[in-house]
Write a protein that holds these residues in place. Structure first.
Motif, PDB file in Angstrom:
ATOM      1  N   SER A 156       0.819  -1.219   0.000  1.00  0.00           N
ATOM      2  CA  SER A 156       0.000   0.000   0.000  1.00  0.00           C
ATOM      3  C   SER A 156       0.852   1.268   0.000  1.00  0.00           C
ATOM      4  O   SER A 156       0.364   2.352  -0.269  1.00  0.00           O
ATOM      5  N   ILE A 157       2.134   1.146   0.329  1.00  0.00           N
ATOM      6  CA  ILE A 157       3.009   2.319   0.338  1.00  0.00           C
ATOM      7  C   ILE A 157       4.301   2.001  -0.422  1.00  0.00           C
ATOM      8  O   ILE A 157       4.615   0.828  -0.655  1.00  0.00           O
ATOM      9  N   ASN A 158       5.044   3.036  -0.790  1.00  0.00           N
ATOM     10  CA  ASN A 158       6.263   2.777  -1.553  1.00  0.00           C
ATOM     11  C   ASN A 158       7.457   2.512  -0.626  1.00  0.00           C
ATOM     12  O   ASN A 158       7.348   2.598   0.602  1.00  0.00           O
ATOM     13  N   LEU A 159       8.597   2.228  -1.221  1.00  0.00           N
ATOM     14  CA  LEU A 159       9.775   1.816  -0.456  1.00  0.00           C
ATOM     15  C   LEU A 159      10.225   2.899   0.530  1.00  0.00           C
ATOM     16  O   LEU A 159      10.515   2.625   1.695  1.00  0.00           O
ATOM     17  N   ARG A 160      10.295   4.134   0.045  1.00  0.00           N
ATOM     18  CA  ARG A 160      10.749   5.221   0.925  1.00  0.00           C
ATOM     19  C   ARG A 160       9.818   5.366   2.128  1.00  0.00           C
ATOM     20  O   ARG A 160      10.263   5.491   3.274  1.00  0.00           O
ATOM     21  N   GLN A 161       8.521   5.298   1.882  1.00  0.00           N
ATOM     22  CA  GLN A 161       7.558   5.419   2.981  1.00  0.00           C
ATOM     23  C   GLN A 161       7.707   4.253   3.962  1.00  0.00           C
ATOM     24  O   GLN A 161       7.647   4.433   5.181  1.00  0.00           O
ATOM     25  N   ALA A 162       7.936   3.063   3.424  1.00  0.00           N
ATOM     26  CA  ALA A 162       8.079   1.886   4.301  1.00  0.00           C
ATOM     27  C   ALA A 162       9.305   2.046   5.198  1.00  0.00           C
ATOM     28  O   ALA A 162       9.256   1.765   6.405  1.00  0.00           O
ATOM     29  N   LEU A 183      12.888  -8.326   5.149  1.00  0.00           N
ATOM     30  CA  LEU A 183      11.503  -8.689   5.468  1.00  0.00           C
ATOM     31  C   LEU A 183      10.810  -7.686   6.377  1.00  0.00           C
ATOM     32  O   LEU A 183       9.592  -7.519   6.304  1.00  0.00           O
ATOM     33  N   MET A 184      11.582  -6.958   7.202  1.00  0.00           N
ATOM     34  CA  MET A 184      10.933  -5.924   8.030  1.00  0.00           C
ATOM     35  C   MET A 184      10.428  -4.768   7.160  1.00  0.00           C
ATOM     36  O   MET A 184       9.365  -4.212   7.416  1.00  0.00           O
ATOM     37  N   ILE A 185      11.219  -4.424   6.130  1.00  0.00           N
ATOM     38  CA  ILE A 185      10.786  -3.339   5.238  1.00  0.00           C
ATOM     39  C   ILE A 185       9.594  -3.796   4.387  1.00  0.00           C
ATOM     40  O   ILE A 185       8.626  -3.056   4.197  1.00  0.00           O
ATOM     41  N   VAL A 186       9.663  -5.032   3.910  1.00  0.00           N
ATOM     42  CA  VAL A 186       8.521  -5.564   3.147  1.00  0.00           C
ATOM     43  C   VAL A 186       7.272  -5.566   4.031  1.00  0.00           C
ATOM     44  O   VAL A 186       6.195  -5.129   3.620  1.00  0.00           O
ATOM     45  N   ALA A 187       7.437  -6.049   5.283  1.00  0.00           N
ATOM     46  CA  ALA A 187       6.298  -6.083   6.205  1.00  0.00           C
ATOM     47  C   ALA A 187       5.683  -4.692   6.335  1.00  0.00           C
ATOM     48  O   ALA A 187       4.471  -4.507   6.214  1.00  0.00           O
ATOM     49  N   GLN A 188       6.552  -3.700   6.533  1.00  0.00           N
ATOM     50  CA  GLN A 188       6.049  -2.334   6.703  1.00  0.00           C
ATOM     51  C   GLN A 188       5.282  -1.872   5.462  1.00  0.00           C
ATOM     52  O   GLN A 188       4.289  -1.173   5.567  1.00  0.00           O
ATOM     53  N   SER A 189       5.761  -2.284   4.314  1.00  0.00           N
ATOM     54  CA  SER A 189       5.088  -1.852   3.072  1.00  0.00           C
ATOM     55  C   SER A 189       3.675  -2.418   3.001  1.00  0.00           C
ATOM     56  O   SER A 189       2.827  -1.877   2.292  1.00  0.00           O
ATOM     57  N   TYR A 190       3.407  -3.504   3.727  1.00  0.00           N
ATOM     58  CA  TYR A 190       2.041  -4.051   3.798  1.00  0.00           C
ATOM     59  C   TYR A 190       1.329  -3.610   5.077  1.00  0.00           C
ATOM     60  O   TYR A 190       0.322  -4.195   5.464  1.00  0.00           O
ATOM     61  N   GLY A 191       1.914  -2.611   5.760  1.00  0.00           N
ATOM     62  CA  GLY A 191       1.278  -2.089   6.976  1.00  0.00           C
ATOM     63  C   GLY A 191       1.520  -2.964   8.198  1.00  0.00           C
ATOM     64  O   GLY A 191       0.868  -2.801   9.229  1.00  0.00           O
ATOM     65  N   VAL A 192       2.461  -3.898   8.101  1.00  0.00           N
ATOM     66  CA  VAL A 192       2.746  -4.800   9.224  1.00  0.00           C
ATOM     67  C   VAL A 192       3.963  -4.277   9.989  1.00  0.00           C
ATOM     68  O   VAL A 192       5.033  -4.089   9.419  1.00  0.00           O
ATOM     69  N   ASP A 193       3.774  -4.040  11.277  1.00  0.00           N
ATOM     70  CA  ASP A 193       4.864  -3.533  12.116  1.00  0.00           C
ATOM     71  C   ASP A 193       5.717  -4.692  12.626  1.00  0.00           C
ATOM     72  O   ASP A 193       5.291  -5.859  12.628  1.00  0.00           O
ATOM     73  N   SER A 194       6.920  -4.342  13.072  1.00  0.00           N
ATOM     74  CA  SER A 194       7.827  -5.403  13.540  1.00  0.00           C
ATOM     75  C   SER A 194       8.709  -4.888  14.665  1.00  0.00           C
ATOM     76  O   SER A 194       8.828  -3.676  14.870  1.00  0.00           O
ATOM     77  N   CYS A 195       9.320  -5.822  15.365  1.00  0.00           N
ATOM     78  CA  CYS A 195      10.331  -5.476  16.362  1.00  0.00           C
ATOM     79  C   CYS A 195      11.455  -6.507  16.306  1.00  0.00           C
ATOM     80  O   CYS A 195      11.244  -7.675  16.643  1.00  0.00           O
ATOM     81  N   PRO A 196      12.647  -6.084  15.855  1.00  0.00           N
ATOM     82  CA  PRO A 196      13.784  -7.016  15.893  1.00  0.00           C
ATOM     83  C   PRO A 196      14.302  -7.089  17.330  1.00  0.00           C
ATOM     84  O   PRO A 196      14.284  -6.086  18.031  1.00  0.00           O
ATOM     85  N   MET A 197      14.737  -8.261  17.745  1.00  0.00           N
ATOM     86  CA  MET A 197      15.170  -8.408  19.142  1.00  0.00           C
ATOM     87  C   MET A 197      16.424  -9.255  19.297  1.00  0.00           C
ATOM     88  O   MET A 197      16.530 -10.331  18.711  1.00  0.00           O
ATOM     89  N   GLU A 198      17.328  -8.735  20.121  1.00  0.00           N
ATOM     90  CA  GLU A 198      18.479  -9.533  20.536  1.00  0.00           C
ATOM     91  C   GLU A 198      18.392  -9.856  22.021  1.00  0.00           C
ATOM     92  O   GLU A 198      19.293 -10.494  22.574  1.00  0.00           O
TER      93      GLU A 198
END
Ligand SMILES: Cc1cc2nc3c(=O)[nH]c(=O)nc-3n(C[C@H](O)[C@H](O)[C@H](O)COP(=O)(O)O)c2cc1C
Length: 218
Positions: free
Chosen positions: A4-10, A147-162
């Protein structure tokens, strides 16, 4: 399926989400996030990344206990345990990479022979890394970034964790000895409020011109 959004927006909208709604991510979107995440580059196209997709409440609770009780591990509908497999230097695996290249008409006999000799040598001599763990991390984290950027482009949020205890995660999820756990990624729909954007250092601060430490002029 189009984002739904472009790469820069993601890229600009992505923030590490610390709290999630219970809404499930549609399977077609999960599939697309993984499919595009797997398009990341890797040395010799070895693709050492492996992802355990955790969706059951029981397993998320188990994982949360290995991750300093971070709430996002249990709240997020999908949590990925992102691993890197050191066994990609084994000859049967190298042959599978060669076969894959042949299927795409991107592999000739000379290059196949080159890979057969170069990959074991790379793992033996390690000219650009000290440990195989550094090597698996180098590759797996690239795929995680994709995959985090792709997720964001579909409106899916993420949290990477160590923030997890590797030995506990490996035992709880039956991860073999030769496989490294590189990070955990919680994914879903963030519940507000987000932690505030912490900012980024400028190009001039982190980029150098020609030699390390020298001023970079755009
Ligand atoms: C490899 C890695 C490990 C991280 N580990 C954690 C973690 O265990 N828990 C957490 O809440 N955030 C974690 N973060 C998120 C960072 O704190 C966050 O990305 C950083 O503060 C920048 O914020 P932003 O991503 O919202 O721009 C991690 C990020 C990365 C890349």
């Amino acid at each position: 399926m189009e984002p739904s959004i472009n790469l820069r927006q993601a890229i600009e909208r992505r923030r590490a989400a610390r709290a999630f709604k219970s809404d499930m991510i549609p399977s077609v979107i999960i599939q697309e996030i993984l499919r595009l995440g797997l398009q990341a580059p890797s040395g010799y196209n070895l693709q050492p990344w492996r992802f355990i997709v955790v969706r059951s409440q029981e397993n998320k609770q188990k994982l949360k206990a290995c991750a300093f009780d971070q709430r996002q591990v249990e709240e997020a509908p999908v949590v990925l345990i992102c691993c890197g497999d050191r066994r990609v230097n084994q000859s049967d695996y190298i042959e599978s990479v060669i076969e894959l290249g042949k299927e795409q008409a991107a592999m000739n006999d000379a290059y196949a022979d080159f890979i057969r000799s170069s990959v074991p040598a790379l793992f033996e001599n390690r000219p650009s890394f000290d440990s195989l763990e550094a090597w698996t991390n180098r590759h797996t984290m690239l795929s995680v970034a994709y995959l985090m950027i792709v997720a964001q482009s579909y409106g899916v949020d993420s949290c990477p964790m160590e923030g997890f205890v590797t030995t506990q995660v490996k035992e709880a999820f039956k991860i073999p000895e030769e496989v490294d756990v590189c990070c955990i990624v919680a994914m879903g729909y963030a519940s507000e409020p987000f932690k505030k954007y912490g900012g980024r250092f400028s190009i001039q601060t982190v980029c150098y011109g020609e030699t390390y430490g020298d001023f970079f002029e755009i």
